[in-house]
Design a protein around this motif. Structure first.
Motif, PDB file in Angstrom:
ATOM      1  N   ARG A 143      63.780  32.511  -0.998  1.00  0.00           N
ATOM      2  CA  ARG A 143      64.661  32.008   0.069  1.00  0.00           C
ATOM      3  C   ARG A 143      65.938  31.521  -0.595  1.00  0.00           C
ATOM      4  NH1 ARG A 143      62.745  26.841   3.769  1.00  0.00           N
ATOM      5  NH2 ARG A 143      64.583  26.688   5.081  1.00  0.00           N
ATOM      6  N   PHE A 144      67.090  31.874  -0.030  1.00  0.00           N
ATOM      7  CA  PHE A 144      68.343  31.412  -0.604  1.00  0.00           C
ATOM      8  C   PHE A 144      69.362  31.229   0.511  1.00  0.00           C
ATOM      9  CE2 PHE A 144      72.447  31.661  -2.757  1.00  0.00           C
ATOM     10  CZ  PHE A 144      72.243  30.779  -3.798  1.00  0.00           C
ATOM     11  N   GLU A 145      69.666  29.977   0.819  1.00  0.00           N
ATOM     12  CA  GLU A 145      70.609  29.623   1.885  1.00  0.00           C
ATOM     13  C   GLU A 145      71.663  28.704   1.276  1.00  0.00           C
ATOM     14  OE1 GLU A 145      66.836  29.226   4.954  1.00  0.00           O
ATOM     15  OE2 GLU A 145      67.699  27.468   3.970  1.00  0.00           O
TER      16      GLU A 145
ATOM     17  N   GLY B 192      72.468  21.559   3.306  1.00  0.00           N
ATOM     18  CA  GLY B 192      71.177  21.448   3.979  1.00  0.00           C
ATOM     19  C   GLY B 192      70.296  22.672   3.804  1.00  0.00           C
ATOM     20  N   GLY B 193      70.839  23.724   3.184  1.00  0.00           N
ATOM     21  CA  GLY B 193      70.076  24.955   2.967  1.00  0.00           C
ATOM     22  C   GLY B 193      69.150  24.831   1.763  1.00  0.00           C
ATOM     23  N   TYR B 194      68.193  25.750   1.690  1.00  0.00           N
ATOM     24  CA  TYR B 194      67.193  25.732   0.621  1.00  0.00           C
ATOM     25  C   TYR B 194      67.275  26.962  -0.268  1.00  0.00           C
ATOM     26  CZ  TYR B 194      64.855  21.755   2.741  1.00  0.00           C
ATOM     27  OH  TYR B 194      64.568  20.513   3.220  1.00  0.00           O
TER      28      TYR B 194
ATOM     29  N   SER C 187      56.710  29.788 -12.714  1.00  0.00           N
ATOM     30  CA  SER C 187      57.222  28.440 -12.484  1.00  0.00           C
ATOM     31  C   SER C 187      58.043  28.484 -11.197  1.00  0.00           C
ATOM     32  CB  SER C 187      58.089  27.991 -13.666  1.00  0.00           C
ATOM     33  OG  SER C 187      58.597  26.695 -13.429  1.00  0.00           O
ATOM     34  N   TRP C 188      57.566  27.790 -10.171  1.00  0.00           N
ATOM     35  CA  TRP C 188      58.231  27.773  -8.866  1.00  0.00           C
ATOM     36  C   TRP C 188      59.125  26.556  -8.737  1.00  0.00           C
ATOM     37  CZ3 TRP C 188      58.135  31.425  -5.053  1.00  0.00           C
ATOM     38  CH2 TRP C 188      57.225  32.478  -5.226  1.00  0.00           C
ATOM     39  N   GLY C 189      60.257  26.745  -8.082  1.00  0.00           N
ATOM     40  CA  GLY C 189      61.189  25.647  -7.837  1.00  0.00           C
ATOM     41  C   GLY C 189      61.696  25.671  -6.411  1.00  0.00           C
ATOM     42  N   LEU C 190      62.073  24.514  -5.932  1.00  0.00           N
ATOM     43  CA  LEU C 190      62.650  24.370  -4.599  1.00  0.00           C
ATOM     44  C   LEU C 190      63.868  23.462  -4.719  1.00  0.00           C
ATOM     45  CD1 LEU C 190      62.324  24.936  -1.520  1.00  0.00           C
ATOM     46  CD2 LEU C 190      61.139  22.733  -1.390  1.00  0.00           C
ATOM     47  N   ALA C 191      64.991  23.953  -4.222  1.00  0.00           N
ATOM     48  CA  ALA C 191      66.225  23.173  -4.255  1.00  0.00           C
ATOM     49  C   ALA C 191      66.755  23.016  -2.845  1.00  0.00           C
ATOM     50  CB  ALA C 191      67.262  23.870  -5.133  1.00  0.00           C
ATOM     51  N   LYS C 192      67.384  21.876  -2.593  1.00  0.00           N
ATOM     52  CA  LYS C 192      68.053  21.641  -1.314  1.00  0.00           C
ATOM     53  C   LYS C 192      69.510  21.319  -1.615  1.00  0.00           C
ATOM     54  CE  LYS C 192      68.084  19.016   2.944  1.00  0.00           C
ATOM     55  NZ  LYS C 192      67.498  17.927   3.728  1.00  0.00           N
ATOM     56  N   PHE C 193      70.410  22.128  -1.049  1.00  0.00           N
ATOM     57  CA  PHE C 193      71.835  21.925  -1.272  1.00  0.00           C
ATOM     58  C   PHE C 193      72.317  20.734  -0.448  1.00  0.00           C
ATOM     59  CE2 PHE C 193      71.107  26.437  -2.202  1.00  0.00           C
ATOM     60  CZ  PHE C 193      71.549  26.459  -3.522  1.00  0.00           C
ATOM     61  N   LYS C 194      72.905  19.744  -1.132  1.00  0.00           N
ATOM     62  CA  LYS C 194      73.338  18.510  -0.483  1.00  0.00           C
ATOM     63  C   LYS C 194      74.831  18.489  -0.183  1.00  0.00           C
ATOM     64  CE  LYS C 194      70.509  14.908  -1.962  1.00  0.00           C
ATOM     65  NZ  LYS C 194      70.163  13.851  -2.946  1.00  0.00           N
TER      66      LYS C 194
ATOM     67  N   TYR D 251      72.847  19.596  -5.688  1.00  0.00           N
ATOM     68  CA  TYR D 251      71.565  19.933  -5.068  1.00  0.00           C
ATOM     69  C   TYR D 251      70.439  19.089  -5.634  1.00  0.00           C
ATOM     70  CZ  TYR D 251      70.562  22.968  -9.169  1.00  0.00           C
ATOM     71  OH  TYR D 251      70.341  23.474 -10.430  1.00  0.00           O
ATOM     72  N   GLU D 252      69.404  18.948  -4.829  1.00  0.00           N
ATOM     73  CA  GLU D 252      68.180  18.287  -5.256  1.00  0.00           C
ATOM     74  C   GLU D 252      67.257  19.379  -5.758  1.00  0.00           C
ATOM     75  OE1 GLU D 252      64.704  15.320  -3.502  1.00  0.00           O
ATOM     76  OE2 GLU D 252      66.117  16.247  -2.123  1.00  0.00           O
TER      77      GLU D 252
END
Length: 162
Positions: A48-50, A54-56, A76-83, A93-94
């Motif tokens: 997923r890439f937004e 607020g996108g992930y 290795s999985w990662g999740l980021a949230k664009f702030k 981003y977080e």
């Protein structure tokens, strides 16, 4: 690559001989990010890439290099949230460790990462500042090879941009 720590911050700087807009695009376009993100010998796939506030960004890095021994085949999985996004100067981003479904792994520290793209004579200086919640979290991820992995990743970016 210059690396320094200031309290609970890890600051990494490297200059690339491309324009600010070109470097920003390499970080903010899904297909380009997949082409170079991660250490050498690892392949990144974006689930997923937004790239929007607020996108992930949900991604997997998988080791495809047999010479890396026990790491071979590891995911290795990662999740980021664009702030925050201010194109083409910066974004914040977080960043969190996650599983394939996007569930955050709370056993590993999350962090905020600010990415700056500063025009310089003949190129762009990339400055990433990683903000940790504690000195212990910074030390833990450093011991896991974060700086070495970032150095390898920056080499891959340099090669990709040529």
């Amino acid at each position: 690559m210059n690396v320094k720590t200031e309290g609970t911050k890890l600051i990494i700087e490297r200059t690339f001989s491309v324009s600010q807009e070109r470097l920003f695009k390499a970080f903010t376009t899904s297909s380009e990010l997949e082409a170079w993100w991660g250490p050498k010998g690892w392949k990144t796939t974006n689930k997923r890439f937004e790239f929007e506030t607020g996108g992930y960004w949900h991604y997997c890095m998988k080791c495809e290099d047999k010479s890396q021994g026990d790491f071979y085949g590891m995911e290795s999985w990662g999740l980021a949230k664009f702030k925050e996004i201010q194109a083409p100067e910066r974004f914040l981003y977080e960043d969190m460790f996650s599983d394939e479904e996007g569930n955050v792994n709370t056993d590993l520290p999350g962090m905020d990462i600010e990415v700056l793209f500063v025009p310089t004579e003949g190129g762009t200086k990339l400055i990433t500042t990683t903000f940790f919640d504690s000195a212990e979290s910074l030390e833990r991820l450093s011991e896991m090879g974060m700086v070495e992995g970032t150095a390898s990743q920056m080499d891959r970016l340099e090669e990709y941009l040529k």
